[in-house]
Design an enzyme around this catalytic site. Structure first.
Site, mmCIF file in Angstrom:
data_model
loop_
_atom_site.group_PDB
_atom_site.id
_atom_site.type_symbol
_atom_site.label_atom_id
_atom_site.label_comp_id
_atom_site.label_asym_id
_atom_site.label_seq_id
_atom_site.Cartn_x
_atom_site.Cartn_y
_atom_site.Cartn_z
ATOM 1 N N GLN A 160 -4.773 -1.229 9.912
ATOM 2 C CA GLN A 160 -4.686 -2.592 9.385
ATOM 3 C C GLN A 160 -5.301 -3.592 10.370
ATOM 4 O O GLN A 160 -4.967 -3.602 11.553
ATOM 5 C CB GLN A 160 -3.213 -2.936 9.107
ATOM 6 C CG GLN A 160 -2.995 -4.284 8.465
ATOM 7 C CD GLN A 160 -3.615 -4.403 7.082
ATOM 8 O OE1 GLN A 160 -3.556 -3.482 6.271
ATOM 9 N NE2 GLN A 160 -4.232 -5.535 6.810
ATOM 10 N N ASP B 84 -10.950 3.120 4.340
ATOM 11 C CA ASP B 84 -11.421 1.738 4.294
ATOM 12 C C ASP B 84 -12.940 1.689 4.133
ATOM 13 O O ASP B 84 -13.498 0.639 3.800
ATOM 14 C CB ASP B 84 -11.021 0.998 5.582
ATOM 15 C CG ASP B 84 -9.826 0.091 5.369
ATOM 16 O OD1 ASP B 84 -9.607 -0.333 4.221
ATOM 17 O OD2 ASP B 84 -9.130 -0.194 6.357
ATOM 18 N N LYS C 105 0.841 -1.202 0.000
ATOM 19 C CA LYS C 105 0.000 0.000 0.000
ATOM 20 C C LYS C 105 0.877 1.252 0.000
ATOM 21 O O LYS C 105 0.649 2.175 -0.790
ATOM 22 C CB LYS C 105 -0.879 0.036 1.263
ATOM 23 C CG LYS C 105 -2.171 -0.721 1.134
ATOM 24 C CD LYS C 105 -2.959 -0.598 2.434
ATOM 25 C CE LYS C 105 -3.814 -1.809 2.632
ATOM 26 N NZ LYS C 105 -4.381 -1.958 3.967
#
Ligand code: NDP
Length: 294
Positions: free
Chosen positions: A98, A121, A54
């Site tokens: 995460q 997200d 990422k």
């Protein structure tokens, strides 16, 4: 019949190129460099690989990447304090925590503490609600990427019968909302669905987001259907190694489907591209600018 293999890697690469162009325009015209903060707690190897890719993708798109790597024994209070700081930081447009988080931390509480405007997200209930009500929202990356792949195969999804297997908040539910917004007739299947095979066989568009290796067999697929395999499963391979397979039996799907995504190289690369896309979208929204065209 042999299905078209949908090349998620190439499509993601093209999308990333377009995002980089749009990000450069945002910087040139408005002096904004989109920034993504990625928070990793602990050292889960799969998460570390994902976070690294990422960060690399963000930098390649001309954006800023802020990595926060915290020890596995980090307290919930300390993590919440960091998120508070990132929420207030004007150079950070996207925050990504995460998952999974260590057991001493309440994941829902942490995800809900992210500013919804920076929630790249798309997990915050505000964004889930905005998506469900058709408002501008940050939408979870994997479902967005999956729909982009389906749209590469069909100019319009309108009126198509779509079946989504899986109803998680991360994939299945937002995917169903996105397909509804594309005017599909949507069925969401799950572990309690009766006659799953027959339900799947009705689908013009079949999305599998289950987490069960190769569960969807060739005879579950309507001839000519587009099959998007979200699943990532590690199974024993040759020489004691593991290999990745999806939720769809790829070989059998190739014989029946019109188009199918491979695993790896299908939805996975799209997820990363859509993280960057959401960072760009968040940066535009924070400056009161319209949705970027990519
Ligand atoms: P979850 O475990 O949260 O959800 C799985 C869903 O599948 C649940 O809704 C469950 O039903 C349903 N399910 C389980 N068993 C069956 C069955 N036998 N028949 C029908 N439905 C079943 O998983 P996620 O949504 O997080 O992820 C799904 C898959 O996608 C995983 O393989 C994951 O690794 C992958 N993934 C891939 C990403 C990518 O970038 N490509 C990103 C995110 C996930 P119920 O609700 O009834 O329990």
């Amino acid at each position: 019949m042999t299905a078209t293999i949908i090349d998620g890697k190439a499509i993601a690469q093209e999308l990333r190129g377009n995002i980089a162009i749009a990000a450069a325009k945002l910087t040139k015209e408005h002096g904004i460099v989109p920034g993504l903060a990625v928070v990793l707690v602990g050292s889960d190897p799969a998460s570390e690989v994902y976070v690294k890719s990422k960060s690399k993708a963000v930098t390649e798109a001309g954006m800023k990447s802020f990595d926060h790597k915290l020890p596995a024994d980090t307290s919930q209070a300390d993590l919440l304090k960091l998120i508070e700081q990132l929420n207030a930081d004007k150079t950070v447009h996207g925050i990504l925590v995460q998952l999974p988080l260590p057991s001493q931390i309440d994941s829902t509480l942490v995800l809900n503490s992210v500013d919804p405007g920076k929630d790249v997200d798309g997990f915050h209930p505000v964004n889930a609600g905005r998506l469900a009500t058709g408002q501008r929202a940050l939408v979870p990356c994997t479902p967005v990427g999956s729909v982009i792949l389906a749209k590469k195969m069909h100019a319009s999804l309108s009126g198509m019968d779509a079946v989504v297997i899986g109803r998680s908040n991360i994939v299945g539910k937002p995917l169903a909302q996105l397909l509804l917004a594309e005017n599909c007739t949507v069925t969401v299947a799950h572990s309690k669905t009766k006659d799953l095979k027959d339900v799947c066989r009705r689908a013009d568009l079949l999305f599998a987001a289950v987490g069960r290796p190769e569960m969807v067999r060739g005879d579950w697929i309507k001839p000519g259907a587009t099959v998007i395999d979200v699943g990532i499963n590690r199974v024993p391979g040759e020489g004691g190694k593991t290999r990745l397979v999806g939720d769809v039996n790829f070989k059998e799907a190739l014989e029946v489907a019109g188009a199918v995504t491979p695993v790896p190289g299908g939805v996975g690369p799209m997820t990363i591209a859509c993280v960057i896309l959401n960072t760009l979208r968040a940066a535009c929204a924070s400056a009161g600018l319209p949705e970027p065209k990519v």
